[in-house]
Design a protein around this motif. Structure first.
Motif, PDB file in Angstrom:
ATOM      1  N   GLN A 121      72.985  58.136  60.956  1.00  0.00           N
ATOM      2  CA  GLN A 121      72.544  59.429  60.416  1.00  0.00           C
ATOM      3  C   GLN A 121      73.714  60.217  59.823  1.00  0.00           C
ATOM      4  N   ILE A 122      74.398  59.558  58.926  1.00  0.00           N
ATOM      5  CA  ILE A 122      75.594  60.148  58.303  1.00  0.00           C
ATOM      6  C   ILE A 122      75.214  61.270  57.334  1.00  0.00           C
ATOM      7  N   ILE A 123      76.005  62.318  57.364  1.00  0.00           N
ATOM      8  CA  ILE A 123      75.878  63.384  56.374  1.00  0.00           C
ATOM      9  C   ILE A 123      77.179  63.436  55.578  1.00  0.00           C
ATOM     10  N   GLU A 124      77.051  63.235  54.282  1.00  0.00           N
ATOM     11  CA  GLU A 124      78.248  63.232  53.438  1.00  0.00           C
ATOM     12  C   GLU A 124      78.838  64.629  53.346  1.00  0.00           C
ATOM     13  N   ALA A 125      80.105  64.685  52.970  1.00  0.00           N
ATOM     14  CA  ALA A 125      80.782  65.973  52.803  1.00  0.00           C
ATOM     15  C   ALA A 125      79.974  66.864  51.869  1.00  0.00           C
ATOM     16  N   GLY A 126      79.766  68.090  52.271  1.00  0.00           N
ATOM     17  CA  GLY A 126      79.056  69.051  51.426  1.00  0.00           C
ATOM     18  C   GLY A 126      77.536  68.963  51.523  1.00  0.00           C
ATOM     19  N   GLN A 127      77.034  67.981  52.300  1.00  0.00           N
ATOM     20  CA  GLN A 127      75.579  67.802  52.391  1.00  0.00           C
ATOM     21  C   GLN A 127      75.021  68.429  53.668  1.00  0.00           C
ATOM     22  N   LYS A 128      73.694  68.506  53.728  1.00  0.00           N
ATOM     23  CA  LYS A 128      73.055  68.991  54.946  1.00  0.00           C
ATOM     24  C   LYS A 128      71.822  68.171  55.281  1.00  0.00           C
ATOM     25  N   LYS A 129      71.350  68.360  56.502  1.00  0.00           N
ATOM     26  CA  LYS A 129      70.188  67.590  56.968  1.00  0.00           C
ATOM     27  C   LYS A 129      69.568  68.355  58.125  1.00  0.00           C
ATOM     28  N   SER A 130      68.240  68.301  58.242  1.00  0.00           N
ATOM     29  CA  SER A 130      67.591  68.971  59.361  1.00  0.00           C
ATOM     30  C   SER A 130      66.995  67.951  60.304  1.00  0.00           C
ATOM     31  N   VAL A 131      67.086  68.239  61.580  1.00  0.00           N
ATOM     32  CA  VAL A 131      66.397  67.394  62.555  1.00  0.00           C
ATOM     33  C   VAL A 131      65.451  68.266  63.367  1.00  0.00           C
ATOM     34  N   THR A 132      64.307  67.681  63.734  1.00  0.00           N
ATOM     35  CA  THR A 132      63.317  68.412  64.522  1.00  0.00           C
ATOM     36  C   THR A 132      62.923  67.550  65.710  1.00  0.00           C
ATOM     37  N   PHE A 133      62.825  68.173  66.851  1.00  0.00           N
ATOM     38  CA  PHE A 133      62.436  67.435  68.049  1.00  0.00           C
ATOM     39  C   PHE A 133      61.845  68.397  69.061  1.00  0.00           C
ATOM     40  N   GLU A 134      61.212  67.812  70.071  1.00  0.00           N
ATOM     41  CA  GLU A 134      60.725  68.631  71.163  1.00  0.00           C
ATOM     42  C   GLU A 134      61.588  68.353  72.390  1.00  0.00           C
ATOM     43  N   VAL A 135      61.970  69.408  73.085  1.00  0.00           N
ATOM     44  CA  VAL A 135      62.812  69.225  74.276  1.00  0.00           C
ATOM     45  C   VAL A 135      61.928  68.706  75.394  1.00  0.00           C
ATOM     46  N   ASP A 136      62.174  67.473  75.810  1.00  0.00           N
ATOM     47  CA  ASP A 136      61.318  66.873  76.818  1.00  0.00           C
ATOM     48  C   ASP A 136      62.161  66.198  77.894  1.00  0.00           C
ATOM     49  N   GLN A 137      62.993  66.995  78.538  1.00  0.00           N
ATOM     50  CA  GLN A 137      63.785  66.501  79.668  1.00  0.00           C
ATOM     51  C   GLN A 137      64.200  67.704  80.490  1.00  0.00           C
ATOM     52  N   GLU A 138      64.710  67.421  81.685  1.00  0.00           N
ATOM     53  CA  GLU A 138      64.957  68.531  82.606  1.00  0.00           C
ATOM     54  C   GLU A 138      66.255  69.284  82.328  1.00  0.00           C
ATOM     55  N   ALA A 139      66.418  70.384  83.036  1.00  0.00           N
ATOM     56  CA  ALA A 139      67.596  71.243  82.890  1.00  0.00           C
ATOM     57  C   ALA A 139      68.869  70.428  83.046  1.00  0.00           C
ATOM     58  N   SER A 140      69.816  70.631  82.136  1.00  0.00           N
ATOM     59  CA  SER A 140      71.038  69.837  82.166  1.00  0.00           C
ATOM     60  C   SER A 140      72.078  70.417  81.221  1.00  0.00           C
ATOM     61  N   THR A 141      73.279  69.923  81.376  1.00  0.00           N
ATOM     62  CA  THR A 141      74.383  70.288  80.490  1.00  0.00           C
ATOM     63  C   THR A 141      74.711  69.085  79.627  1.00  0.00           C
ATOM     64  N   LEU A 142      74.369  69.179  78.345  1.00  0.00           N
ATOM     65  CA  LEU A 142      74.638  68.095  77.404  1.00  0.00           C
ATOM     66  C   LEU A 142      75.742  68.563  76.462  1.00  0.00           C
ATOM     67  N   TRP A 143      76.161  67.700  75.576  1.00  0.00           N
ATOM     68  CA  TRP A 143      77.155  68.142  74.598  1.00  0.00           C
ATOM     69  C   TRP A 143      76.908  67.464  73.274  1.00  0.00           C
ATOM     70  N   PHE A 144      77.559  67.933  72.235  1.00  0.00           N
ATOM     71  CA  PHE A 144      77.388  67.283  70.932  1.00  0.00           C
ATOM     72  C   PHE A 144      78.734  67.075  70.266  1.00  0.00           C
ATOM     73  N   HIS A 145      78.769  66.005  69.476  1.00  0.00           N
ATOM     74  CA  HIS A 145      80.012  65.621  68.793  1.00  0.00           C
ATOM     75  C   HIS A 145      79.665  64.714  67.630  1.00  0.00           C
ATOM     76  N   PRO A 146      80.631  64.499  66.719  1.00  0.00           N
ATOM     77  CA  PRO A 146      80.356  63.631  65.567  1.00  0.00           C
ATOM     78  C   PRO A 146      80.300  62.161  65.987  1.00  0.00           C
ATOM     79  N   HIS A 147      79.713  61.325  65.123  1.00  0.00           N
ATOM     80  CA  HIS A 147      79.567  59.900  65.448  1.00  0.00           C
ATOM     81  C   HIS A 147      79.643  59.005  64.219  1.00  0.00           C
ATOM     82  N   PRO A 148      80.389  59.384  63.166  1.00  0.00           N
ATOM     83  CA  PRO A 148      80.446  58.503  61.986  1.00  0.00           C
ATOM     84  C   PRO A 148      81.345  57.311  62.287  1.00  0.00           C
ATOM     85  N   GLU A 149      80.914  56.134  61.900  1.00  0.00           N
ATOM     86  CA  GLU A 149      81.679  54.929  62.214  1.00  0.00           C
ATOM     87  C   GLU A 149      83.091  55.050  61.654  1.00  0.00           C
TER      88      GLU A 149
END
Ligand code: C2O
Ligand code: CU
Ligand code: CU
Length: 464
Positions: A121-149
């Motif tokens: 799910q790469i986003i090129e420089a200068g581009q954008k993308k939207s994701v939509t989901f439903e939160v379906d898991q219990e209370a927790s501390t998650l984190w986010f970070h990039p993942h381009p190969e």
């Protein structure tokens, strides 16, 4: 005291953990711990919430002297906290304002793979993308970070890491410290090195078995302190380093309580004097400071260095408060049912550029495993060391929260008997995981030493 810490940190280095860059004490004035801001939704209705996240270049005063060029989400360095509730429909508009391609991976979030933000799910420089989901898991501390190969490790090292909290009815009903920034504090713990001009230079620090820095940072702050009242404090700790394991302790090995693992609350709190977190792992802990007086300090140490100084700046009349002890109702399958499950071997092998899983290195074009939606399996994760020696691999799976069934046939420690998405696997150890596939798509599983991941210690499974 400071000297003692230096010595013991040097000792543990000599005793073998690592030959590479060790953490060093930084002689720099204490700074107030930075508390990541809570991200305001760009729009919100009863069930729907929309957030905007921007990955961008930044510049920040981390050290005395020159500013450091960094990367950040919606700011110069690191990122905000996205607070979600179970049941919510969420849209996140992700924007890439970097000069390089990136992706937005929600580590620990159970969503279909088109929203997962992995290397597909790469986003090129200068581009954008939207994701939509439903939160379906219990209370927790998650984190986010990039993942381009090929760029994950360098982008995380330069500062891309943010937090995602999930709340639910259970977390709301529990008697736990929950005033954000007051007694409920996130701690993203990392190590980075700085050049003579205070710059972060990934290429310089690069190590194929895991890049390490000499300087410990908590929420991007060196030598951080926080002013608190003498009360129960809740810390949500993320090991956000590229490859360093952290052992957390308090002064004089005083005890604290772990209440949550990667994916939610433990059934009951677990009393500890030491907590080891590998890259990608999280833990929530409670520290009781009720017996301290105004002017006293308490240290949270990571590998014997100060990760946070707590200064008691005021006392409160305590009503002898003790946090809830019964926190969750996680159950596992009984022996009989476990016996019937299919087994999947995951063999982690090699060092540096030879690292692999099941004798294969990552290939974007190859699906390694096919799994049926809704099924469960036992994954036997073997860390197979060679004549060259062995090392810890933190093994992570996207799109699931699993349970640790055993370590070398033994029950996992009490503080590992909760939901996990990343598990530390010691050299020559076999860890059994109970994994359920309940999200659709193509998901990564990999070593969370980011350089191992980049060198191919990653596979992908298709769930359908
Ligand atoms: Cu935290 Cu595949 O990553
Ligand atoms: Cu992940
Ligand atoms: Cu590894």
């Amino acid at each position: 005291q400071e000297e003692q810490r230096q010595i013991s940190s040097r000792m543990s280095n000599m005793m073998g953990d690592n030959q590479e860059a060790d953490l060093k004490v930084v002689h720099q004035t204490e700074r107030q711990l930075l508390i990541p801001p809570v991200l305001e939704p760009s729009s919100k209705s009863k069930e729907n919430v929309i957030y905007d996240i921007v990955a961008q270049n930044g510049e920040v005063q981390i050290m005395d002297g020159e500013k450091t060029e960094t990367l950040g989400y919606n700011g110069d360095f690191l990122g905000p906290v996205i607070r979600l509730k179970k049941g919510q429909k969420v849209t996140i508009n992700t924007n890439n304002n970097l000069d390089a391609s990136t992706s937005f991976h929600w580590h620990g979030l159970k969503v279909a793979s088109d929203a997962d933000g992995g290397p597909h799910q790469i986003i090129e420089a200068g581009q954008k993308k939207s994701v939509t989901f439903e939160v379906d898991q219990e209370a927790s501390t998650l984190w986010f970070h990039p993942h381009p190969e090929g760029e994950t490790a360098s982008q995380v090292y330069k500062g891309l890491a943010g937090l995602m909290y999930i709340d639910d009815d259970n977390s709301k009903s529990l008697d736990l410290p929950s005033k954000y920034g007051v007694d409920d504090i996130p701690l993203i713990v990392q190590d980075k090195s700085f050049s003579s001009t205070n710059q972060i230079n990934y290429e310089n620090d690069f190590n194929s078995d895991g890049t390490k820095g000499e300087t410990l940072l908590t929420n991007g702050t060196i030598n951080p302190y926080i002013e608190i009242k003498n009360r129960w404090m809740r810390y949500r700790i993320v090991n956000g380093s590229n490859s360093r394991n952290f052992t957390f302790t308090l002064d004089k090995d005083e005890s604290f309580y772990q209440i949550a693992t990667d994916g939610g609350f433990l059934n009951t709190s677990v009393k500890l004097s030491k907590l080891l977190l590998a890259p990608g792992e999280r833990a929530e802990i409670l520290v009781d400071t009720q017996n301290y007086k105004k002017g006293e300090v308490i240290h949270l140490l990571a590998n014997n260095l100060v990760a946070l100084t707590m200064r008691i700046e005021n006392t409160i009349e305590n009503k002898e408060f003790t946090p809830s002890d019964s926190l969750n109702t996680i159950s596992t399958l009984d022996e009989k049912k476990l016996e019937d499950l299919a087994r999947q071997s995951i063999n982690l092998r090699g060092m540096s550029h030879m690292v692999n899983i099941n004798n294969k290195q990552f290939d974007m074009e190859r699906i390694d495993l096919y799994k049926k939606l809704g099924t469960q399996e036992i994954w036997k994760v073997n860390n197979i060391s060679s004549m060259m020696g062995g090392m810890i691999h933190p093994f992570h799976i996207h799109g699931v929260q699993f349970q640790i069934l055993s370590r070398d046939g033994n029950q996992p420690a009490l503080n590992e008997q909760g939901w996990k998405d990343t598990v530390l696997v010691n050299p020559d150890e076999t860890v059994e995981l109970l994994v359920k596939f309940d999200r659709e798509g193509i998901f990564m599983y990999h070593c969370h030493i980011l350089e191992h991941e980049e060198y191919g210690m990653m596979g992908q499974m298709e769930i359908k």
